[in-house]
Design a protein around this motif. Sequence first.
Motif, PDB file in Angstrom:
ATOM      1  N   GLU A   1       4.107   8.896  -4.097  1.00 32.61           N
ATOM      2  CA  GLU A   1       2.937   9.324  -4.885  1.00 32.61           C
ATOM      3  C   GLU A   1       2.900   8.568  -6.213  1.00 32.61           C
ATOM      4  OE1 GLU A   1       0.603  13.353  -6.323  1.00 32.61           O
ATOM      5  OE2 GLU A   1       2.732  13.487  -5.808  1.00 32.61           O
ATOM      6  N   ALA A   2       1.727   8.008  -6.541  1.00 24.51           N
ATOM      7  CA  ALA A   2       1.548   7.303  -7.811  1.00 24.51           C
ATOM      8  C   ALA A   2       1.562   8.312  -8.957  1.00 24.51           C
ATOM      9  CB  ALA A   2       0.230   6.536  -7.794  1.00 24.51           C
ATOM     10  N   ILE A   3       2.345   8.019 -10.004  1.00 22.14           N
ATOM     11  CA  ILE A   3       2.448   8.961 -11.128  1.00 22.14           C
ATOM     12  C   ILE A   3       2.149   8.316 -12.476  1.00 22.14           C
ATOM     13  CG2 ILE A   3       4.021  10.548  -9.951  1.00 22.14           C
ATOM     14  CD1 ILE A   3       6.359   9.204 -11.399  1.00 22.14           C
ATOM     15  N   GLU A   4       2.227   6.985 -12.566  1.00 17.47           N
ATOM     16  CA  GLU A   4       1.890   6.297 -13.819  1.00 17.47           C
ATOM     17  C   GLU A   4       1.263   4.951 -13.489  1.00 17.47           C
ATOM     18  OE1 GLU A   4       4.950   5.805 -16.743  1.00 17.47           O
ATOM     19  OE2 GLU A   4       5.748   7.843 -16.452  1.00 17.47           O
TER      20      GLU A   4
ATOM     21  N   ARG B   1       9.029   9.214  -4.817  1.00 20.01           N
ATOM     22  CA  ARG B   1       9.124   9.612  -3.414  1.00 20.01           C
ATOM     23  C   ARG B   1       8.897  11.120  -3.295  1.00 20.01           C
ATOM     24  NH1 ARG B   1      10.960   7.488   1.226  1.00 20.01           N
ATOM     25  NH2 ARG B   1      12.014   5.701   0.255  1.00 20.01           N
ATOM     26  N   VAL B   2       8.059  11.507  -2.330  1.00 21.83           N
ATOM     27  CA  VAL B   2       7.745  12.920  -2.151  1.00 21.83           C
ATOM     28  C   VAL B   2       7.781  13.259  -0.668  1.00 21.83           C
ATOM     29  CG1 VAL B   2       6.270  13.011  -4.210  1.00 21.83           C
ATOM     30  CG2 VAL B   2       5.240  12.492  -1.984  1.00 21.83           C
TER      31      VAL B   2
ATOM     32  N   VAL C   1       0.857  -1.184   0.000  1.00 19.75           N
ATOM     33  CA  VAL C   1       0.000   0.000   0.000  1.00 19.75           C
ATOM     34  C   VAL C   1       0.889   1.229   0.000  1.00 19.75           C
ATOM     35  CG1 VAL C   1      -0.243  -0.144   2.514  1.00 19.75           C
ATOM     36  CG2 VAL C   1      -1.861   1.229   1.208  1.00 19.75           C
ATOM     37  N   TYR C   2       0.508   2.215  -0.825  1.00 17.81           N
ATOM     38  CA  TYR C   2       1.300   3.430  -0.996  1.00 17.81           C
ATOM     39  C   TYR C   2       0.430   4.654  -0.735  1.00 17.81           C
ATOM     40  CZ  TYR C   2       4.827   0.514  -3.244  1.00 17.81           C
ATOM     41  OH  TYR C   2       5.781  -0.442  -3.500  1.00 17.81           O
ATOM     42  N   ASP C   3       1.032   5.647  -0.101  1.00 11.32           N
ATOM     43  CA  ASP C   3       0.338   6.897   0.159  1.00 11.32           C
ATOM     44  C   ASP C   3       1.331   8.051   0.064  1.00 11.32           C
ATOM     45  OD1 ASP C   3      -2.521   7.756   1.458  1.00 11.32           O
ATOM     46  OD2 ASP C   3      -0.932   9.130   2.102  1.00 11.32           O
TER      47      ASP C   3
ATOM     48  N   ASP D   1       2.764  21.601   4.647  1.00 17.32           N
ATOM     49  CA  ASP D   1       1.603  22.487   4.514  1.00 17.32           C
ATOM     50  C   ASP D   1       0.718  22.078   3.342  1.00 17.32           C
ATOM     51  OD1 ASP D   1       2.530  24.006   6.664  1.00 17.32           O
ATOM     52  OD2 ASP D   1       3.759  25.263   5.345  1.00 17.32           O
ATOM     53  N   GLY D   2       0.612  20.758   3.139  1.00 14.03           N
ATOM     54  CA  GLY D   2      -0.245  20.245   2.082  1.00 14.03           C
ATOM     55  C   GLY D   2       0.350  20.331   0.693  1.00 14.03           C
ATOM     56  N   LYS D   3       1.585  20.792   0.572  1.00 13.46           N
ATOM     57  CA  LYS D   3       2.226  20.925  -0.741  1.00 13.46           C
ATOM     58  C   LYS D   3       3.261  19.825  -0.938  1.00 13.46           C
ATOM     59  CE  LYS D   3       1.553  25.942  -0.950  1.00 13.46           C
ATOM     60  NZ  LYS D   3       2.210  27.269  -1.088  1.00 13.46           N
ATOM     61  N   VAL D   4       3.294  19.315  -2.168  1.00 12.22           N
ATOM     62  CA  VAL D   4       4.165  18.192  -2.493  1.00 12.22           C
ATOM     63  C   VAL D   4       5.507  18.694  -3.023  1.00 12.22           C
ATOM     64  CG1 VAL D   4       4.447  16.171  -3.985  1.00 12.22           C
ATOM     65  CG2 VAL D   4       2.197  16.722  -3.036  1.00 12.22           C
ATOM     66  N   THR D   5       6.598  18.133  -2.499  1.00  9.68           N
ATOM     67  CA  THR D   5       7.937  18.358  -3.045  1.00  9.68           C
ATOM     68  C   THR D   5       8.450  17.032  -3.590  1.00  9.68           C
ATOM     69  OG1 THR D   5       8.397  20.102  -1.430  1.00  9.68           O
ATOM     70  CG2 THR D   5      10.283  19.098  -2.553  1.00  9.68           C
ATOM     71  N   ARG D   6       8.778  17.013  -4.870  1.00 12.81           N
ATOM     72  CA  ARG D   6       9.200  15.780  -5.531  1.00 12.81           C
ATOM     73  C   ARG D   6      10.703  15.571  -5.377  1.00 12.81           C
ATOM     74  NH1 ARG D   6       4.971  13.921  -8.060  1.00 12.81           N
ATOM     75  NH2 ARG D   6       3.280  15.336  -8.651  1.00 12.81           N
TER      76      ARG D   6
END
Length: 544
Positions: free
Chosen positions: A132-135, A149-150, A34-36, A154-159
Amino acid sequence: MASQNILDVVVVGYGPVGQTLSILLGQRGYQVAVYDRWPSLYPLPRAVFHDHEIRRVFHAMGIGQDVESISQPSATYQWFNADWKTLVEIDWSSESISDGPVGYLFNQPSLEALLDRKAKSLPCVAVHQGWEAIELHERADHCELKLERVTMQDGKVTRSGETQTVKAKYVIGADGANSFVRKSCGMAFEDLGFQEDWLVIDLKPHEGVKLDVPDIGQWCNPERPTTMVPGGPGYRRWEFMRLPHETREDMQRPEKVWELLSPWVDPEQATLVRYALYTFRSLIADNWRKGRVLIAGDAAHQMPPFMGQGMCSGLRDAWNLAWRFDLVLRDVAPPALLDGYTPERRPQVRAVIDASIAMGQVVCTSDPLKAAERDAAYLAGDVPPLPPFPGLTDGLIVRTQNSADGGIAGQLSVHGQVQNHGRTMRYDEAVPTGFQVIGLDVDPQACLSDAALAALDQLGAYTIGVTHDASKVVANRVLYDVSGKYQQFFAQHDAKIVIVRPDYYVFGAARSAAEANDLVGMLIAEIGLDQASAASKSHASAVA
């Protein structure tokens, strides 16, 4: 990096629905990842209500007692007009078909912590947070999911640029309203038309503070429709509808929060846990399966919160999928068994959404004249009560006994206290989860052919009797019905033998023991099991 190992199932999303799916599949021994994208559990409350049916799911997962320790039984759900006259009362404290009150209030972070510990304790379940799933690509015999991996702040994603690809026979998207999985598969979302902004506030009253508020209530005041509910033991929640002249920004100012709370509580009496503005929507996906990819929870449906069924509906999705995957992954049933998921779940969820919208339209009335007309109708008794909670009307049920026509098939089965070897216990403590053939005043095993018993054994089914006649009790085979609930349920439906599915919904019933083999044959045919090959196998369906 890429993994060549093909897992049984990959779950995208690790909220309550993804956690529950992972646990239910992991407990059955399947290899699950499981991924989140969140690096840790989401810390703030959202859902606060689960009902009696979901309580049974928690017990089946082995965390029933733990969940009860962080929950409180519900009181009566009341709707008031602006002058605090009672318009509607729904007794959620009354006895349910599942042995206990209709509903319970809880704190979601506490629940997720329990689910997290359970999932991570299972050797077959691998939990990956911060991915994060991307494809997503479907191949002939598996799916390939690419993740990055991210970090979240503050709710913002950094890749990070670090990626991995995992392979699984099936992928389940339990990744919320903005589901990547749903969008990547092109699954259409139907908008059912409800949309309102509400400010949701959770707080914790200080030690010894008693607040003068209804326990569970909707204040249907056109000047400010308001919800007041417990947020689990020790917490309270308020929800305030945004009025047309107010901006979203204005509703989220701290001074506005305390202004809205001021009639009931002030900063000296409680600690503010969180507040957030939500847009309550009514959306449902057209199809919840596309090949080897399925969706569940908010990825498949969203509803106004006025029935408290958002999370409950998602957990029913997980509960429905778990037993289907068990049969498919064991090669007991063909993959076509998964085709029944949407026809079963979608109509039930649609009925719940429709009821939630109807309740929301009553609560959200901000026009004084319309509110006055509403009040007059309710106070005069001119408004019919809400319909009963919907059962299943399609899928794996005996169609001639459809619950939509008043039959038993598709209804939630009864659950109560039974006695075995002189000890009183929950029925689900006495009989393991799985397909169950239950006989009233009779041991079904004595009524069934060897071929039927062998087929039931291949399904992992159990046969058991219940009776309210102490002289008919047989240890481990015919259990004493302590409360008489089973006697009443069977009599209500003129049934002698009932087949109950692993998710506790009734497949169908036979009026006599002689019809039991035909009923089993219908079940085997509907599932797609080869009964002839099963007949050569031994059976061991007694309850230990």
